[in-house]
Design an enzyme around this catalytic site. Structure first.
Site, PDB file in Angstrom:
ATOM      1  N   VAL A 100       0.814  -1.221   0.000  1.00 58.03           N
ATOM      2  CA  VAL A 100       0.000   0.000   0.000  1.00 58.03           C
ATOM      3  C   VAL A 100       0.846   1.268   0.000  1.00 58.03           C
ATOM      4  CG1 VAL A 100      -1.990  -1.084   1.091  1.00 58.03           C
ATOM      5  CG2 VAL A 100      -0.240   0.011   2.529  1.00 58.03           C
ATOM      6  N   ASN A 105      -7.146  -0.355   6.156  1.00 62.59           N
ATOM      7  CA  ASN A 105      -6.773  -1.008   7.407  1.00 62.59           C
ATOM      8  C   ASN A 105      -5.283  -1.309   7.527  1.00 62.59           C
ATOM      9  OD1 ASN A 105      -7.275  -2.922   9.833  1.00 62.59           O
ATOM     10  ND2 ASN A 105      -6.299  -4.230   8.301  1.00 62.59           N
ATOM     11  N   SER A 158      -6.488   5.132  15.408  1.00 64.53           N
ATOM     12  CA  SER A 158      -6.196   4.527  16.708  1.00 64.53           C
ATOM     13  C   SER A 158      -6.385   5.589  17.782  1.00 64.53           C
ATOM     14  CB  SER A 158      -4.751   4.008  16.753  1.00 64.53           C
ATOM     15  OG  SER A 158      -4.368   3.671  18.073  1.00 64.53           O
ATOM     16  N   TYR A 208       4.026   5.862  15.051  1.00 65.01           N
ATOM     17  CA  TYR A 208       2.682   5.286  14.924  1.00 65.01           C
ATOM     18  C   TYR A 208       1.613   6.327  15.261  1.00 65.01           C
ATOM     19  CZ  TYR A 208      -0.988   1.707  15.462  1.00 65.01           C
ATOM     20  OH  TYR A 208      -2.121   0.943  15.339  1.00 65.01           O
ATOM     21  N   ALA A 210       1.874   9.594  15.146  1.00 65.64           N
ATOM     22  CA  ALA A 210       1.864  10.639  14.121  1.00 65.64           C
ATOM     23  C   ALA A 210       1.065  10.194  12.905  1.00 65.64           C
ATOM     24  CB  ALA A 210       3.293  10.994  13.716  1.00 65.64           C
ATOM     25  N   ALA A 211       1.266   8.938  12.497  1.00 65.17           N
ATOM     26  CA  ALA A 211       0.534   8.422  11.340  1.00 65.17           C
ATOM     27  C   ALA A 211      -0.963   8.331  11.627  1.00 65.17           C
ATOM     28  CB  ALA A 211       1.078   7.043  10.961  1.00 65.17           C
ATOM     29  N   LYS A 212      -1.309   7.830  12.798  1.00 59.86           N
ATOM     30  CA  LYS A 212      -2.725   7.657  13.133  1.00 59.86           C
ATOM     31  C   LYS A 212      -3.424   9.002  13.352  1.00 59.86           C
ATOM     32  CE  LYS A 212      -2.860   3.175  12.899  1.00 59.86           C
ATOM     33  NZ  LYS A 212      -3.665   2.490  11.855  1.00 59.86           N
TER      34      LYS A 212
END
Length: 246
Positions: free
Chosen positions: A64, A90, A142, A155, A157-159
């Site tokens: 992805v 997801n 999240s 993690y 930062a991405a969420k």
């Protein structure tokens, strides 16, 4: 929820929450494209389970984080099914560590998969949804993206980025009949969260519902947001956390 004859693409659909989402969508009547990157056997097992439910499913390997691979996957899926009604973003990974010890590679890997991956998949699907004048995108964020967590700066930062992306895209696409929402899982029992749960022994005592979640808790919310029952809901972030973030 009735998703009969709907075509759903689920990224990272071979295990954990993604696997449960694929199965619950199929139980509601949908045909499913099961995206995976490394575990072909697990993806094949999900496809077989969906077919036992009487629905059509295919597995498709694509990274992805690579727009070219995702675009090819979406084009092929559209050719196979003739439409894409639902996209569930997801796919995700974690590379935890304190910032002082975090490598640039671990930062980039998480951002590229968890955040750029959602850009890639959404961009590839939206061109078809706009033509259809309808569609639903459900992003998996999240609760860490809401309140942060030590050792998970990449993690989180991405969420958190997913939340901003969801709200922005909802405003862009609302007039085209496309809804964009996100769910923010809390502590959910999966292979990926096993080490995190071990570090947070007794976390269930901090959760109002007094238990950690299971993948089906998230999948059921995704099915609702993918259905016509959620036609007037867009730009929303639904925490699936047993009340932890109250």
């Amino acid at each position: 929820m009735n998703l009969s004859n709907k075509t759903c693409l689920v990224t990272g659909g071979s295990r954990g929450i993604g696997r449960s989402i694929c199965l619950e969508l199929a139980k509601s009547g949908a045909n499913v494209i099961v995206n995976y990157f490394s575990n072909e056997r697990a993806a094949a097992e999900v496809v077989a389970e969906i077919e036992r439910l009487g629905k059509k499913a295919i597995k498709y390997k694509a990274d992805v984080s690579c727009l070219e691979q995702v675009s090819t996957m979406v084009d092929d899926a559209y050719s196979e099914f003739g439409k894409i009604d639902v996209l569930v973003n997801n796919a995700g990974i974690n590379k935890d560590g304190l910032l002082l010890r975090m490598t640039e590679n671990h930062w980039d890997k998480v951002i590229d998969t968890n955040l750029k991956g959602i850009f890639n998949s959404s961009k590839a699907c939206v061109k078809y949804m706009v033509k259809q004048k309808k569609g639903k995108i459900v992003n998996i964020s999240s609760i860490v993206g809401i309140y942060g967590n030590a050792g998970q700066a990449n993690y989180a930062a991405a969420k958190a980025g997913i939340i901003g992306f969801t709200k922005s895209l909802a405003k862009e696409l609302g007039s085209r009949g496309i809804t964009v929402n996100a769910v923010a899982p809390g502590f959910i029992e999966t292979d990926m969260t096993l080490s995190l749960l071990k570090k947070n022994t007794g976390i269930e005592h901090k959760i109002p519902l007094k238990r950690v979640g299971v993948p089906e808790d998230v999948a059921n919310a995704v099915v609702f947001l993918s259905s016509e029952k959620a036609d007037y809901i867009t730009g929303q972030i639904l925490a699936i956390d047993g009340g932890l973030t109250l």
